[in-house]
Enzyme design. Sequence first.
Site, PDB file in Angstrom:
ATOM      1  N   GLU A  66       0.836  -1.202   0.000  1.00 32.18           N
ATOM      2  CA  GLU A  66       0.000   0.000   0.000  1.00 32.18           C
ATOM      3  C   GLU A  66       0.871   1.251   0.000  1.00 32.18           C
ATOM      4  O   GLU A  66       2.011   1.222   0.445  1.00 32.18           O
ATOM      5  CB  GLU A  66      -0.861   0.026   1.281  1.00 32.18           C
ATOM      6  CG  GLU A  66      -2.342  -0.178   1.054  1.00 32.18           C
ATOM      7  CD  GLU A  66      -3.044   0.937   0.283  1.00 32.18           C
ATOM      8  OE1 GLU A  66      -2.421   1.655  -0.518  1.00 32.18           O
ATOM      9  OE2 GLU A  66      -4.253   1.067   0.480  1.00 32.18           O
ATOM     10  N   ASP A  73      -3.901   4.883   6.674  1.00 35.81           N
ATOM     11  CA  ASP A  73      -4.482   6.054   7.327  1.00 35.81           C
ATOM     12  C   ASP A  73      -5.409   5.523   8.428  1.00 35.81           C
ATOM     13  O   ASP A  73      -4.938   5.120   9.491  1.00 35.81           O
ATOM     14  CB  ASP A  73      -5.225   6.857   6.247  1.00 35.81           C
ATOM     15  CG  ASP A  73      -5.737   8.194   6.730  1.00 35.81           C
ATOM     16  OD1 ASP A  73      -5.154   8.746   7.671  1.00 35.81           O
ATOM     17  OD2 ASP A  73      -6.723   8.702   6.161  1.00 35.81           O
ATOM     18  N   ARG A  96       0.132  12.239  -8.610  1.00 37.49           N
ATOM     19  CA  ARG A  96       0.713  10.900  -8.412  1.00 37.49           C
ATOM     20  C   ARG A  96       2.109  10.798  -9.012  1.00 37.49           C
ATOM     21  O   ARG A  96       2.929   9.989  -8.582  1.00 37.49           O
ATOM     22  CB  ARG A  96      -0.158   9.825  -9.091  1.00 37.49           C
ATOM     23  CG  ARG A  96      -1.516   9.620  -8.445  1.00 37.49           C
ATOM     24  CD  ARG A  96      -2.136   8.331  -8.971  1.00 37.49           C
ATOM     25  NE  ARG A  96      -3.565   8.224  -8.743  1.00 37.49           N
ATOM     26  CZ  ARG A  96      -4.117   7.776  -7.615  1.00 37.49           C
ATOM     27  NH1 ARG A  96      -3.364   7.418  -6.600  1.00 37.49           N
ATOM     28  NH2 ARG A  96      -5.434   7.693  -7.500  1.00 37.49           N
TER      29      ARG A  96
END
Length: 179
Positions: free
Chosen positions: A98, A102, A164
């Site tokens: 990942e 969070d 990104r």
Amino acid sequence: MNRDVEKILFTEEQIARRVRELGAALAREYAGKEPLMVCILKGACVFFSDLVRATDIPLSLDFMQASSYGAGAVSSGDVRIVKDVGTPVAGRHVILVEDIVDSGNSLCRLRALFAGRGAASVKICAFLDKKARRTAPVEADYAGYEIEDAFVVGYGLDYAERYRNLPYIGILKRSVYEK
Ligand code: IMP
Ligand code: MG
């Protein structure tokens, strides 16, 4: 530096060094186990492609996509599988890769899914860990860096699908998402 970025947290060089360490750790731990490394799309794609090349043992790859934040900066708490892996999982040592943990909601759900499919083991490797925000009972087995509660972009991480492709990780200016 991109003008929407407040501050760079990790430079390209720092990221590369940490990824090499994580890859070496995985190679030690999984030697002889031929793990199945699963990229959690889209955020992990950049980290994943660096990490697998830093993990110098026989392994296989697959990809999975779970629903994320949509266009916002706050998690909905709801996790949906958008794209599933094609590889049979039973008996495999699975490493879920990942970008960031969070609340932990998505990984908690995905870990249970792979365990339920009969994986020999399921571990989590996340590049970033926002420990203070955790609400689900899940921890990264391998983490690049622990960070404070700030919204970060770059190195695969997005805000509304942008940023990104930044080669570094930076804190996004609040003015970008508090308009
Ligand atoms: P969780 O299910 O709350 O742990 O959310 C994990 C997902 O939320 C990550 O895979 C990211 O896509 C997204 N996310 C969480 N924090 C950030 C951030 O600071 N920047 C960008 N995406 C984030
Ligand atoms: Mg994501």
